[in-house]
Design an enzyme around this catalytic site. Structure first.
Site, PDB file in Angstrom:
ATOM      1  N   LYS A  17      21.075  42.188 -50.908  1.00 57.28           N
ATOM      2  CA  LYS A  17      20.223  43.026 -50.044  1.00 57.28           C
ATOM      3  C   LYS A  17      20.752  44.455 -49.956  1.00 57.28           C
ATOM      4  O   LYS A  17      19.998  45.400 -50.119  1.00 57.28           O
ATOM      5  CB  LYS A  17      20.215  42.500 -48.595  1.00 57.28           C
ATOM      6  N   ARG A  93      16.712  38.945 -38.064  1.00 56.25           N
ATOM      7  CA  ARG A  93      17.440  37.751 -38.471  1.00 56.25           C
ATOM      8  C   ARG A  93      17.064  36.540 -37.636  1.00 56.25           C
ATOM      9  O   ARG A  93      17.611  35.459 -37.860  1.00 56.25           O
ATOM     10  CB  ARG A  93      18.924  37.985 -38.251  1.00 56.25           C
ATOM     11  N   ARG A 130      33.309  40.042 -53.314  1.00 62.75           N
ATOM     12  CA  ARG A 130      32.726  41.281 -52.761  1.00 62.75           C
ATOM     13  C   ARG A 130      33.794  42.157 -52.091  1.00 62.75           C
ATOM     14  O   ARG A 130      34.672  41.673 -51.385  1.00 62.75           O
ATOM     15  CB  ARG A 130      31.664  40.891 -51.741  1.00 62.75           C
ATOM     16  N   ARG A 162      35.796  42.594 -46.637  1.00 64.19           N
ATOM     17  CA  ARG A 162      35.316  42.640 -45.252  1.00 64.19           C
ATOM     18  C   ARG A 162      36.064  41.640 -44.393  1.00 64.19           C
ATOM     19  O   ARG A 162      36.348  40.542 -44.837  1.00 64.19           O
ATOM     20  CB  ARG A 162      33.820  42.312 -45.224  1.00 64.19           C
ATOM     21  N   ARG A 173      27.914  32.035 -41.218  1.00 64.81           N
ATOM     22  CA  ARG A 173      26.789  32.958 -41.450  1.00 64.81           C
ATOM     23  C   ARG A 173      25.711  32.295 -42.297  1.00 64.81           C
ATOM     24  O   ARG A 173      24.526  32.474 -42.051  1.00 64.81           O
ATOM     25  CB  ARG A 173      27.278  34.257 -42.095  1.00 64.81           C
TER      26      ARG A 173
END
Ligand code: ADP
Ligand code: ZN
Length: 234
Positions: A17, A93, A130, A162, A173
């Site tokens: 995204k 969300r 990531r 992160r 999540r």
């Protein structure tokens, strides 16, 4: 003139995204609103919002709807958005957030919700590799790092993993995505605003498919005028 638009991009964590929204934002000259980036900036700046949000984020929990809706509502009220529209990334969300967004947009409407579809095995692999620029939020990966020693190519910031990309927070999540966010897909489908894009190809392929869908919807008259304005996009 490039016409604006009001877009929501949906997809699991790691579906791409963020990367695709930045591209859409440049291509259509539309402001990119990423709630995760806004919240990370608030945490970094030690604002009241950041203090409230940090524990939720570290645990992979959702920030309460009222808080996120207030933050997004304030942003949607700004002039650039009123004249160009937006590409929303990471919001809505929950169904309550989607309903709140509809209220905020009245008397206009959302033009399109784009769902980037990627299997869970693939996103798990992507999230593990990531990396993100601490300062500007640009996304990299172990396979596609910045040119020099984990220094952001764009702003010179430090590129790191992160804090919430831990195994437990990722699992939480993804669970919340299934229970809270996936229902939005049928919600938008029922109103005829949903477009599904397979997200497993290269970033260029995915982007080209998104642009083709957006342009064809626009041509068939599926896009409304700017928020609070008469006639077409300025
Ligand atoms: P990801 O898609 O990988 O979960 P984001 O950067 O979009 O990452 O979001 C990071 C965190 O910020 C979420 O886990 C959540 O705590 C919070 N957050 C972001 N957007 C929302 C939202 N719309 N509603 C509630 N919490 C949010
Ligand atoms: Zn950067």
């Amino acid at each position: 003139m490039v016409p604006g638009g009001r877009l929501v991009v949906l997809g699991k964590q790691g579906a791409g995204k963020g990367t695709q929204c930045v591209r859409l934002s440049h291509h259509y000259v539309i402001p990119h609103i990423a709630t995760g980036d806004m919240l990370r900036a608030a945490v970094k700046g030690h604002t009241q919002l950041g203090l409230e949000a940090k524990a939720y984020m570290d645990a992979g929990e959702l920030i309460p709807d009222e808080i996120v809706l207030a933050m997004v509502g304030e942003r949607l009220d700004q002039d650039d958005i009123r004249s160009r529209g937006f590409v929303l990334d990471g919001f809505p969300r929950t169904v309550a957030q989607a309903q709140g967004l509809d209220e905020l947009l009245k008397p206009s409407e959302l033009d399109l919700a784009i769902n980037i579809e990627v299997p869970t095995e693939v996103v798990l692999r992507r999230i593990a590799s990531r990396r993100i620029c601490e300062d500007c939020g640009t996304i990299y990966s172990v396979e596609l790092p910045p040119a020099v020693d984990w220094i952001c190519d764009l702003c010179g910031g430090e590129v790191v993993q992160r804090e919430d990309d831990t195994e437990d927070a990722i699992r939480r999540r993804l669970d919340l995505y299934e229970s809270e966010t996936a229902p939005l897909i049928s919600w938008y489908d029922e109103t005829g605003k949903l477009v599904r894009i397979p997200g497993v190809g290269s970033p260029d392929d995915v982007f080209d498919q998104m642009v083709a869908e957006i342009d064809s919807r626009r041509q068939s008259g599926g896009f409304g005028p700017p928020i609070g304005a008469e006639g077409g996009w300025r």
